[in-house]
Structures are given as C-alpha cells and as structure tokens.
Design an enzyme around this catalytic site. Structure first.
Site, PDB file in Angstrom:
ATOM      1  N   GLY A   9       0.729  -1.254   0.000  1.00 39.63           N
ATOM      2  CA  GLY A   9       0.000   0.000   0.000  1.00 39.63           C
ATOM      3  C   GLY A   9       0.758   1.304   0.000  1.00 39.63           C
ATOM      4  O   GLY A   9       0.153   2.360  -0.176  1.00 39.63           O
ATOM      5  N   GLU A  26       3.577  -6.696   1.305  1.00 38.50           N
ATOM      6  CA  GLU A  26       3.213  -7.037  -0.067  1.00 38.50           C
ATOM      7  C   GLU A  26       3.160  -5.804  -0.956  1.00 38.50           C
ATOM      8  O   GLU A  26       2.090  -5.412  -1.421  1.00 38.50           O
ATOM      9  CB  GLU A  26       1.834  -7.694  -0.067  1.00 38.50           C
ATOM     10  CG  GLU A  26       1.750  -8.904   0.806  1.00 38.50           C
ATOM     11  CD  GLU A  26       0.308  -9.320   1.108  1.00 38.50           C
ATOM     12  OE1 GLU A  26      -0.619  -8.501   0.906  1.00 38.50           O
ATOM     13  OE2 GLU A  26       0.115 -10.452   1.529  1.00 38.50           O
ATOM     14  N   PRO A  27       4.287  -5.155  -1.207  1.00 31.89           N
ATOM     15  CA  PRO A  27       4.250  -3.970  -2.063  1.00 31.89           C
ATOM     16  C   PRO A  27       4.043  -4.342  -3.531  1.00 31.89           C
ATOM     17  O   PRO A  27       4.640  -5.300  -4.027  1.00 31.89           O
ATOM     18  CB  PRO A  27       5.654  -3.380  -1.867  1.00 31.89           C
ATOM     19  CG  PRO A  27       6.515  -4.546  -1.515  1.00 31.89           C
ATOM     20  CD  PRO A  27       5.647  -5.492  -0.749  1.00 31.89           C
ATOM     21  N   GLY A  28       3.192  -3.602  -4.189  1.00 35.97           N
ATOM     22  CA  GLY A  28       3.016  -3.790  -5.632  1.00 35.97           C
ATOM     23  C   GLY A  28       3.395  -2.506  -6.341  1.00 35.97           C
ATOM     24  O   GLY A  28       4.419  -2.377  -7.014  1.00 35.97           O
ATOM     25  N   ARG A  29       2.569  -1.477  -6.088  1.00 33.33           N
ATOM     26  CA  ARG A  29       2.753  -0.184  -6.751  1.00 33.33           C
ATOM     27  C   ARG A  29       4.157   0.381  -6.541  1.00 33.33           C
ATOM     28  O   ARG A  29       4.797   0.835  -7.489  1.00 33.33           O
ATOM     29  CB  ARG A  29       1.709   0.790  -6.180  1.00 33.33           C
ATOM     30  CG  ARG A  29       1.556   2.080  -6.950  1.00 33.33           C
ATOM     31  CD  ARG A  29       0.661   3.063  -6.174  1.00 33.33           C
ATOM     32  NE  ARG A  29      -0.613   2.501  -5.764  1.00 33.33           N
ATOM     33  CZ  ARG A  29      -1.724   2.546  -6.471  1.00 33.33           C
ATOM     34  NH1 ARG A  29      -1.737   3.149  -7.640  1.00 33.33           N
ATOM     35  NH2 ARG A  29      -2.845   2.018  -6.022  1.00 33.33           N
ATOM     36  N   ARG A  51      -7.065   4.249 -15.222  1.00 30.70           N
ATOM     37  CA  ARG A  51      -7.003   4.712 -13.845  1.00 30.70           C
ATOM     38  C   ARG A  51      -7.626   6.093 -13.625  1.00 30.70           C
ATOM     39  O   ARG A  51      -8.200   6.347 -12.576  1.00 30.70           O
ATOM     40  CB  ARG A  51      -5.563   4.662 -13.306  1.00 30.70           C
ATOM     41  CG  ARG A  51      -5.046   3.211 -13.239  1.00 30.70           C
ATOM     42  CD  ARG A  51      -3.756   3.051 -12.445  1.00 30.70           C
ATOM     43  NE  ARG A  51      -3.965   3.341 -11.035  1.00 30.70           N
ATOM     44  CZ  ARG A  51      -3.683   4.458 -10.430  1.00 30.70           C
ATOM     45  NH1 ARG A  51      -3.099   5.443 -11.111  1.00 30.70           N
ATOM     46  NH2 ARG A  51      -3.939   4.651  -9.162  1.00 30.70           N
ATOM     47  N   CYS A  66     -14.674   4.584 -27.457  1.00 28.33           N
ATOM     48  CA  CYS A  66     -15.947   5.240 -27.744  1.00 28.33           C
ATOM     49  C   CYS A  66     -16.716   5.612 -26.503  1.00 28.33           C
ATOM     50  O   CYS A  66     -17.804   5.080 -26.266  1.00 28.33           O
ATOM     51  CB  CYS A  66     -16.778   4.349 -28.642  1.00 28.33           C
ATOM     52  SG  CYS A  66     -16.270   4.562 -30.330  1.00 28.33           S
ATOM     53  N   GLU A  67     -16.151   6.451 -25.680  1.00 30.70           N
ATOM     54  CA  GLU A  67     -16.941   7.070 -24.613  1.00 30.70           C
ATOM     55  C   GLU A  67     -16.215   8.306 -24.109  1.00 30.70           C
ATOM     56  O   GLU A  67     -14.984   8.382 -24.149  1.00 30.70           O
ATOM     57  CB  GLU A  67     -17.231   6.083 -23.487  1.00 30.70           C
ATOM     58  CG  GLU A  67     -16.045   5.538 -22.728  1.00 30.70           C
ATOM     59  CD  GLU A  67     -16.500   4.727 -21.526  1.00 30.70           C
ATOM     60  OE1 GLU A  67     -16.864   3.563 -21.737  1.00 30.70           O
ATOM     61  OE2 GLU A  67     -16.505   5.278 -20.397  1.00 30.70           O
ATOM     62  N   TYR A  69      -0.559  -1.232 -12.311  1.00 32.27           N
ATOM     63  CA  TYR A  69      -2.003  -1.232 -12.574  1.00 32.27           C
ATOM     64  C   TYR A  69      -2.393  -0.588 -13.905  1.00 32.27           C
ATOM     65  O   TYR A  69      -3.487  -0.069 -14.041  1.00 32.27           O
ATOM     66  CB  TYR A  69      -2.766  -0.578 -11.412  1.00 32.27           C
ATOM     67  CG  TYR A  69      -2.495  -1.228 -10.075  1.00 32.27           C
ATOM     68  CD1 TYR A  69      -2.935  -2.523  -9.822  1.00 32.27           C
ATOM     69  CD2 TYR A  69      -1.768  -0.581  -9.082  1.00 32.27           C
ATOM     70  CE1 TYR A  69      -2.668  -3.146  -8.606  1.00 32.27           C
ATOM     71  CE2 TYR A  69      -1.491  -1.202  -7.862  1.00 32.27           C
ATOM     72  CZ  TYR A  69      -1.947  -2.483  -7.630  1.00 32.27           C
ATOM     73  OH  TYR A  69      -1.685  -3.098  -6.444  1.00 32.27           O
TER      74      TYR A  69
HETATM   75  N1  LLP Z   1      -1.802  -6.867  -0.773  1.00 28.44           N
HETATM   76  C1  LLP Z   1      -3.140  -6.912  -0.927  1.00 28.44           C
HETATM   77  C2  LLP Z   1      -3.906  -7.874  -0.158  1.00 28.44           C
HETATM   78  C3  LLP Z   1      -3.758  -6.028  -1.819  1.00 28.44           C
HETATM   79  O1  LLP Z   1      -5.066  -6.059  -1.960  1.00 28.44           O
HETATM   80  C4  LLP Z   1      -2.976  -5.107  -2.563  1.00 28.44           C
HETATM   81  C5  LLP Z   1      -3.586  -4.209  -3.525  1.00 28.44           C
HETATM   82  C6  LLP Z   1      -1.589  -5.119  -2.380  1.00 28.44           C
HETATM   83  C7  LLP Z   1      -1.040  -6.007  -1.463  1.00 28.44           C
HETATM   84  C8  LLP Z   1      -0.654  -4.213  -3.136  1.00 28.44           C
HETATM   85  O2  LLP Z   1      -0.892  -2.888  -2.817  1.00 28.44           O
HETATM   86  P1  LLP Z   1       0.071  -1.748  -3.432  1.00 28.44           P
HETATM   87  O3  LLP Z   1       1.399  -1.860  -2.744  1.00 28.44           O
HETATM   88  O4  LLP Z   1       0.145  -1.983  -4.897  1.00 28.44           O
HETATM   89  O5  LLP Z   1      -0.640  -0.487  -3.112  1.00 28.44           O
HETATM   90  N2  LLP Z   1      -6.127  -0.885  -9.189  1.00 28.44           N
HETATM   91  C9  LLP Z   1      -5.872   0.070  -8.128  1.00 28.44           C
HETATM   92  C10 LLP Z   1      -5.079  -0.541  -6.995  1.00 28.44           C
HETATM   93  C11 LLP Z   1      -5.751  -1.756  -6.399  1.00 28.44           C
HETATM   94  C12 LLP Z   1      -4.971  -2.312  -5.259  1.00 28.44           C
HETATM   95  C13 LLP Z   1      -5.538  -3.619  -4.844  1.00 28.44           C
HETATM   96  N3  LLP Z   1      -4.838  -4.282  -3.829  1.00 28.44           N
HETATM   97  C14 LLP Z   1      -5.126   1.260  -8.715  1.00 28.44           C
HETATM   98  O6  LLP Z   1      -4.837   1.259  -9.893  1.00 28.44           O
HETATM   99  O7  LLP Z   1      -4.862   2.231  -8.003  1.00 28.44           O
END
Ligand code: LLP
Length: 443
Positions: free
Chosen positions: A259, A301-304, A341, A372-373, A402
C-alpha cells in the site's frame, strides 16, 4: 567528446530515471522518441534497474529490521507477466498472487512456488485445487468456508498446507474508496471487532491438514497517511496477544499487506521506504516489549511501489481538436483500454510531449484516448506545448503499476507490448497483441 550531462527536466522531477538531454526525453537513459519509432505505439516501457532498485530497498531493509523468515512479497496484481516474476524471484522476493492466472504466470516463469502467497476473497473449489497442485507455499484464507474446503482438499492430497488468516483490523487508510480494505465492513477478511476473527482462528487451529502461520491484514493502496502501517501493526499485535491468551496459539508470522503510495505528480509526497519500514519496526519492537511477545516474522506485499515509477507509456498524438471558446483535446492512439485509472479513480498523471521537450508547455488541454466514450480520458487539464500536433510522441509517466494489469479489450483495442529497458538495451517481454490474438477465442 563527452556527452552533456543529463539533467532532470524541471517538470519531470518525479524519479531519477527521467531525464532530458539535448531537449530529448530519456527514460532509463534511453531516448523515448527512438523507442517509439522502434517498437511502435502505444507502448509500455519498464525500467529494469528501477524495478530491481525498488525490490532491493524493501529486501535490504527487511534484512536489517526483521527476524529470519521475514519476506517481501511482490504483489503481482500491480503488473503480472513472466519477466516481472523472474525479476522478483532473482531479487529474492516472494510473490502475492490472487488468481489461477497469476499463479500460472509465476509457475511458467519458474518462480519458486514455496514463496508464493495466494490471496482472493473468493477462491472456488477449482481455484483451491489448482493452487494446491501448483504447490503454492501459503494460502491467505479469507473466511471459514475457504478454510474448510482447503482442509478437505489438503487432506485428500495427504498434505499439510501453510495458511495465513486475513483479518480486518478496522482501520481507515485515508485513500480512495475503491482501494480501501482495512475497514470493518470490507469485503475482504474477517473483522476483529465483531468477534468473528477469533472464531476464525479457533476453526483454523482445529484443522489437522492446515499449518496456521499467522495473520494477514491489508488496509489500502496508494497510502500516504502517516502512521497507517504502525496502527495496523498495533491492532494486529494486540490481536496476536489476545489469541495467545484465549487459545494458547502464538502466531509466527504477521503480514502487513501492501500500500505505500508513489508520486504520480510533483505535488505527491515522497515516501522514503526504508524509513517507513524502520518506523514500523520500532513500533513492533515497542509493542513486543509491552505485550511480552517475541517479534514475529514480518511480511509485506508492495506492488505499486515496486513497479509504478519503473513504467512509462508512450503514445502517438492524433490531430488536436479545438472547440473554439471551450477547450482542446489531444487524442492518442491508446486510452482507457491501456490505462483506465483516471476513468476509474480520477488518478493524476504527469504527461509530457517527448517530441517537444525544448518547448514551453503552455497549451491547456485534455489528453484523451480513442475509445468510444467521453469518459475515456487519460488526464484532463494538462499543459503541453502549443505546437503539439499529430505524430508527436506523448509520454505518460509512472504507469508501471495497474496499467498493463488493468488493460482491457474494450472496443477491441489491442493491448500494447511491454518493452524492458536495461543498460542501453531494450527487449520485448510481452509482445504486442495482434488482431488475430484479439479474436482468438471467437468461434
Ligand atoms: N496486498 C493486498 C492484499 C492487496 O489487496 C494489494 C492491492 C496489495 C497487497 C498491493 O498494494 P500496493 O502496494 O500496490 O498499493 N487498481 C488500483 C489498486 C488496487 C490495489 C488492490 N490491492 C489502482 O490502480 O490504483
């Protein structure tokens, strides 16, 4: 002759992988207009060094701060494709997956499956079977029925399966609603407040084929609010203490989810990841002392924050449309089909005309797609050089998270390829979708 030193463009002081040299925009040290010419547009670029740098920040700080067995899981929902899994594996990370599709991708990339953690608030019987057969290391169970189904399927395979329980700590992360998950009434996890989390733990402990590793929580995404992780650590450590008192069970692991926010525009705050993690560690050390608990293994659990600033999308501009006295549109050859997004969350982006980096951005316009929107807007109300015209290469920064993963086939638009940049080289890691790919399932 030595080349002039790269200097950061004042308007792109977002990330050190962006620079301007001789009036040309460079990303990961490479000229983006040339990349657009070589690979075509729309085009997703990824900077491998930046991905590895971001992985290393988490991994090294974790090594300094937390006990052995602690692990950083890359949340593959942010960008799931084989090369990304290979990079995360090589950097020593684990993987957070949420679907058989993400499991399959990890498997196909040769990711060590014991380091894979399987989320999802609704795993079907087939999903559970698929994940067990794939050898997923740990399930993150979202409810009682999932636990019972997992127990039954593990028993049938004569296996003991590691599991974490997803708990909702009741915390508001102060981010946008679609990505908030920590509050009591979330569709994810089992809340502490209602007493259901305790029943969940007792049920898990009764299952002979499940090994309860500990607890998981995730409160939201794109979080900048000061102490969200510290507050979840506090709630979860109290929960661990309560469970020990009530059931005798001591959780070995605590997963605090992902997050941390990233900068899409200059006004977004800078998050110092090592500093943040150290502050979480200090909170945990204090809590362990106060509650008389040993420090659990920590997972995040970093993604972004692993991939966002390692990404950029390139488009070719179409004809600028001026509606006299009202506004201007600059259309591109992609749109919400490769970046939904803004349409979904109103997300901000920094947009540049890579073909005119030497010109002042003084024309107010909306950068729009060709779906088309009317909601197909990449970014409204931006400034581009007045001479922007059909054929210019436009860059949207910080699209590594994302965007690829949320791309759709709306209007039967073709998904762009992903080109990985490293050491002056560029390689296609996901090829461009073709018309035949797009219609491949039609009978
Ligand atoms: N762990 C869990 C259980 C999650 O649900 C998520 C993100 C993450 C880790 C990774 O979070 P991050 O570090 O990426 O913030 N599509 C949306 C973001 C959805 C996030 C969903 N869960 C966007 O484009 O902003």
């Amino acid at each position: 002759m030595t080349a002039p030193r790269s200097t950061l463009c004042p308007e792109t002081n977002l990330c050190p992988n962006l620079s301007r040299q001789d009036g040309r925009l460079r990303f990961a040290g490479q000229d983006v207009v040339s990349l657009a010419r070589t690979f075509g547009t729309p085009l997703y670029l990824m900077d491998e060094d930046r991905i590895r740098h971001n992985c290393a920040l988490y991994r090294d700080t974790f090594q300094d701060c937390f006990p052995p067995g602690s692990l950083v899981l890359y949340a593959s929902k942010a960008a799931s494709f084989k090369e990304m899994c290979r990079i995360a594996a090589a950097e020593g990370l684990g993987l957070d997956v949420v679907s058989p599709g993400e499991i399959y991708t990890a498997q196909a990339a040769g990711f060590p499956m014991e380091r894979v953690y399987y989320h999802s608030n609704n795993k079907t019987e087939e999903d559970i079977a698929f994940a067990l057969d794939a050898g997923v290391g740990c399930f993150v169970a979202d409810g009682e029925e999932e636990l019972l189904s997992l127990e039954a399927q593990a028993a049938r395979r004569d296996r003991r399966q590691r599991v974490l329980l997803r708990i909702t700590p009741g915390i508001d992360p102060h981010t946008y609603a679609a990505v908030s998950t920590g509050q009591v009434d979330s569709k994810f996890g089992v809340p502490i407040e209602t007493g259901q989390a305790e029943t969940f733990v007792r049920l898990a402990l009764e299952q002979p084929h499940l090994i309860l590793e500990g607890f998981h929580c995730h409160v939201g995404s794109q979080v900048f609010w000061e102490d969200v992780f510290e507050r979840s650590a506090e709630v979860m450590m109290h929960f661990i203490r309560d469970m020990r008192e009530k059931t005798g069970y001591l959780a070995r692991a605590l997963d605090l989810g992902g997050g941390y926010g990233v900068r899409y525009v200059e006004s977004d705050p800078v998050i110092n990841i090592p500093q943040k993690i150290r502050s979480v560690k200090e909170t945990l050390v204090r809590l362990c002392g106060e509650l008389g608990l040993p420090m659990p293994q920590i997972l995040m659990e970093p993604g972004r924050s692993i991939v966002a600033d390692a990404g950029m999308t390139l488009y070719t501009a179409g004809a600028v449309k001026e509606i006299s006295g009202y506004k201007r549109y600059v259309p591109v050859d992609g749109g919400m089909s490769d970046n939904p997004r803004y349409a979904l969350y109103g997300s901000a982006y920094t947009c540049l005309n890579a073909s005119r980096m030497g010109e002042a951005p003084d024309m107010r316009c909306d950068l729009v797609g060709r779906c088309c929107e009317s909601g197909d807007i990449i970014q409204p109300d931006i400034l581009l050089p007045a001479a922007t015209r059909r054929g210019d290469i436009l860059a949207v920064c910080t699209t590594g998270a994302y965007n690829f993963s949320m791309a759709s086939g709306y209007n039967r638009m073709l998904r762009p390829p992903v080109v990985m940049l490293k050491g002056g080289q560029a390689r296609v890691v996901v090829r461009r979708e073709t018309l035949a790919d797009m219609a491949r399932l039609d009978l």
